[in-house]
Design a protein around this motif. Structure first.
Motif: not given
Length: 391
Positions: A215-235
């Motif tokens: 329930d939070l807003f203000g984010m756009g497509g360019d704000d996405r997380l990138l797999p190469q930047r957060v390679p340990a993400l599991e959830a």
């Protein structure tokens, strides 16, 4: 959504009998569990924890003689540590072999997130005579207001915080958050149509393993997380976020599901939805499976009708008539939701509390408009509801 076709095989290969191992931070050792059952229909895996921990195992032989973990700590009565998890095996977990199933009954427990080791750590503390869980200095929780106050003060980065939850966010600068808490591995952010700015800065959390935004807003497509930047993400858990952000995150992380990232993205909202629902305290009903769309529309219409009636009564009725009028409005509100609940009831504890909270919100608005407290108005509305409600 988890980037897969429903009914297909698990994204990472697991099967009944498989033994999986993972490093547990709370144990500071590796621990293990057995997959008892894999259900393609629900996309869940029934996981039985083993009473074992030790150095990283290469195969099941390294575990020695294994047995299920039974729990007697706190209110447990010797039952198995056995739970249904999402069937995406986290990327930091590994299959080390297969054994005949140690149990053959279904599990009635469900959870999101594989937390192997937590129950074993609690059981060992209990067996050692420790009755209270220790305070973990690496875990922190704040309200949105508290976090903004904290970020507004000069301070060194809090490098020891790994698990961070911020609730009730109205506005939050993610760039400042990342600078202050650079080593967070588990981040939860919850708002109420709140605003996140600089959300792309979350890519600076290089050790992030779990992100949950609600329930939070203000984010756009360019704000996405990138797999190469957060390679340990599991959830990656997103609920009620901008549609553009949801689509970009889904696209970026769909290919990571087979590598062990569980992706659950629901409630992608368009700007029109945000504008229409900003003053709707029942907006969360639209995402609940047990509440049909038609019922949601009728519920919102009734709330808005009740709001108009209350505001009119408080603005126009003579003082002596206000209480009686509000009792009557409350009674009609209760009767309307009796009818809506109907033959297939959906109003349970949470919904009941939300219906009363919606009335409180109306009175809050009236108090702000009139510049005075109106506890009697709350009491009158609630009294009217309670005389008739079946929910």
């Amino acid at each position: 959504m988890a980037g897969r076709v429903r009914g297909a095989a698990p994204p990472r290969a697991i099967a009944a009998g498989d033994v999986v191992a993972a490093f547990s931070r709370v144990l500071a050792e590796w621990t293990a569990a057995q997959i008892v059952h894999v259900d393609a229909g629900s996309e869940r895996a029934a996981v039985l924890e083993l009473d074992w921990s030790g150095p990283e195992p290469a195969s099941v032989e390294d575990l020695g003689e294994v047995s299920p973990l039974r729990l007697t700590h706190h209110s447990w009565d010797g039952g198995l540590s056995y739970c249904n998890y999402e069937w995406v095996l986290p990327r930091s977990y590994k299959v080390i072999g297969n054994l005949p199933p140690l149990h053959d009954e279904p599990s009635r427990s469900y959870s999101t997130g594989w937390w192997l080791g937590d129950q074993l750590a609690r059981q060992r503390r209990w067996d050692a005579g420790v009755r209270e869980d220790p305070v973990d200095p690496g875990v922190a929780a704040y309200t949105g207001a508290e976090m903004n106050d904290l970020l507004g003060e000069p301070a060194e980065p809090h490098t020891g915080i790994r698990i961070l939850n911020v609730g009730g966010v109205e506005s939050l600068d993610c760039e400042r958050l990342v600078r202050r808490f650079p080593n967070v591995t588990d981040l939860g952010l919850r708002g109420d149509l709140g605003l996140l700015s600089a959300a792309g800065s979350l890519n600076g959390l290089g050790s992030l393993r779990r992100l949950h935004i609600v329930d939070l807003f203000g984010m756009g497509g360019d704000d996405r997380l990138l797999p190469q930047r957060v390679p340990a993400l599991e959830a990656l858990l997103l609920h009620s976020v901008p549609a553009e952000y949801a689509a970009a995150m889904r696209s970026a992380w769909r290919r990571e599901v087979p590598n062990g990232t569980f992706v659950d993205i629901r409630g992608a909202r368009k700007p029109e939805w945000v504008a229409e629902n900003r003053d709707n305290p029942l907006r969360g009903w639209g995402d609940r499976e047990q509440i049909s769309g038609a019922r949601v529309k009728k519920a919102v219409a009734q709330y808005r009708s009740t709001r108009r009636a209350v505001m009119a009564a408080l603005a126009e009725e003579p003082d002596g008539d206000r209480r009686a009028r509000l009792v009557e409005i409350g009674r009609r509100y209760g009767e309307a939701f009796n009818r809506l609940d109907g033959r297939s009831p959906f109003i349970e504890t949470v919904e009941r509390e939300e219906l009363f909270a919606a009335l409180d919100l109306i009175v809050d608005e009236a108090e702000a408009a009139h510049g005075s407290a109106m506890p009697w108005a709350r009491e009158s509305l609630a009294s009217g509801v309670d005389t008739v409600r079946d929910w």
